[in-house]
Design a protein around this motif. Structure first.
Motif, PDB file in Angstrom:
ATOM      1  N   SER A 109      36.760  33.737  -4.923  1.00 28.46           N
ATOM      2  CA  SER A 109      37.681  34.819  -4.575  1.00 28.46           C
ATOM      3  C   SER A 109      37.333  36.113  -4.929  1.00 28.46           C
ATOM      4  N   CYS A 110      37.806  37.017  -4.072  1.00 29.23           N
ATOM      5  CA  CYS A 110      37.448  38.431  -4.642  1.00 29.23           C
ATOM      6  C   CYS A 110      38.769  39.068  -4.249  1.00 29.23           C
ATOM      7  N   ALA A 111      39.403  39.826  -5.050  1.00 27.33           N
ATOM      8  CA  ALA A 111      40.841  40.567  -5.056  1.00 27.33           C
ATOM      9  C   ALA A 111      40.337  41.986  -4.968  1.00 27.33           C
ATOM     10  N   ALA A 112      40.598  42.853  -3.834  1.00 29.85           N
ATOM     11  CA  ALA A 112      40.500  44.109  -3.760  1.00 29.85           C
ATOM     12  C   ALA A 112      41.733  44.864  -4.236  1.00 29.85           C
ATOM     13  N   ASP A 148      42.304  37.257   3.521  1.00 28.66           N
ATOM     14  CA  ASP A 148      43.924  37.197   3.951  1.00 28.66           C
ATOM     15  C   ASP A 148      44.024  39.058   3.534  1.00 28.66           C
ATOM     16  N   ASN A 149      44.109  39.549   4.820  1.00 24.13           N
ATOM     17  CA  ASN A 149      44.446  40.863   4.787  1.00 24.13           C
ATOM     18  C   ASN A 149      45.494  41.606   4.165  1.00 24.13           C
ATOM     19  N   ALA A 150      46.744  40.591   4.008  1.00 21.14           N
ATOM     20  CA  ALA A 150      47.752  40.970   3.189  1.00 21.14           C
ATOM     21  C   ALA A 150      47.799  41.088   1.859  1.00 21.14           C
ATOM     22  N   LYS A 151      46.826  39.987   1.198  1.00 21.84           N
ATOM     23  CA  LYS A 151      46.436  40.021  -0.111  1.00 21.84           C
ATOM     24  C   LYS A 151      45.088  40.960  -0.527  1.00 21.84           C
ATOM     25  N   ASN A 152      44.568  41.374   0.421  1.00 26.04           N
ATOM     26  CA  ASN A 152      43.411  42.209   0.154  1.00 26.04           C
ATOM     27  C   ASN A 152      42.274  41.297  -0.377  1.00 26.04           C
ATOM     28  N   THR A 153      42.316  40.089  -0.158  1.00 24.02           N
ATOM     29  CA  THR A 153      41.330  39.153  -0.593  1.00 24.02           C
ATOM     30  C   THR A 153      40.299  38.494   0.018  1.00 24.02           C
ATOM     31  N   VAL A 154      39.058  38.386  -0.369  1.00 23.85           N
ATOM     32  CA  VAL A 154      38.316  37.553   0.479  1.00 23.85           C
ATOM     33  C   VAL A 154      37.710  36.103  -0.348  1.00 23.85           C
ATOM     34  N   VAL A 214      34.792  46.041   6.016  1.00 21.00           N
ATOM     35  CA  VAL A 214      33.767  44.746   5.958  1.00 21.00           C
ATOM     36  C   VAL A 214      33.915  44.362   4.635  1.00 21.00           C
ATOM     37  N   MET A 215      34.052  43.060   4.354  1.00 21.88           N
ATOM     38  CA  MET A 215      34.008  42.269   3.038  1.00 21.88           C
ATOM     39  C   MET A 215      32.958  41.327   3.175  1.00 21.88           C
ATOM     40  N   GLY A 216      32.209  41.220   1.915  1.00 19.27           N
ATOM     41  CA  GLY A 216      31.153  40.204   2.194  1.00 19.27           C
ATOM     42  C   GLY A 216      30.903  39.753   0.506  1.00 19.27           C
ATOM     43  N   TRP A 217      29.892  38.602   0.790  1.00 19.43           N
ATOM     44  CA  TRP A 217      29.438  38.115  -0.473  1.00 19.43           C
ATOM     45  C   TRP A 217      27.788  38.228  -0.652  1.00 19.43           C
TER      46      TRP A 217
END
Length: 115
Positions: free
Chosen positions: A21-24, A72-78, A33-36
């Motif tokens: 998980s990655c919380a922004a 999850d855009n609501a949580k700003n998490t990828v 764009v979010m990535g790993w």
């Protein structure tokens, strides 16, 4: 500024699964764009998977069919769901957020696949 905090790494046996998980937080604006990415010892950092604001995805050939990226855009998490893990997946995994010309990185989380 944007802060990225990864979690979920660890030690897993070959064939096992992990979910990263990655919380922004901070000045997050769409589109982005979010990535790993991952970096193994002695190797260059490489893109594993990325996902756009509208959930368009890209996967490296080495992980297609085994890894799934979601957000999850609501949580700003990828998230990165990793299944059928192999020893060659061992690396430090980094979260990345790209917005225009701005590029942000997390601190990394270690994933070790070993019996």
């Amino acid at each position: 500024q944007v802060q990225l905090v990864e979690s979920g790494g660890g030690l897993v046996q070959p064939g096992g699964s992990l979910r990263l998980s990655c919380a922004a937080s901070g000045s997050i604006f769409s589109p982005n764009v979010m990535g790993w990415y991952r970096q193994a010892p002695g190797k260059q950092r490489e893109l594993v998977a990325r996902i756009g604001s509208r959930s368009t995805t890209y996967y490296a050939d080495s992980v297609k069919g085994r890894f799934t990226i979601s957000r999850d855009n609501a949580k700003n998490t990828v998230y990165l769901q990793m299944n059928s893990l192999k020893p060659e997946d061992t690396a430090v995994y980094y979260c990345n957020l790209l917005r225009g010309i701005s590029d942000y990185w997390g601190q990394g989380t270690q994933v070790t696949v070993s019996s």
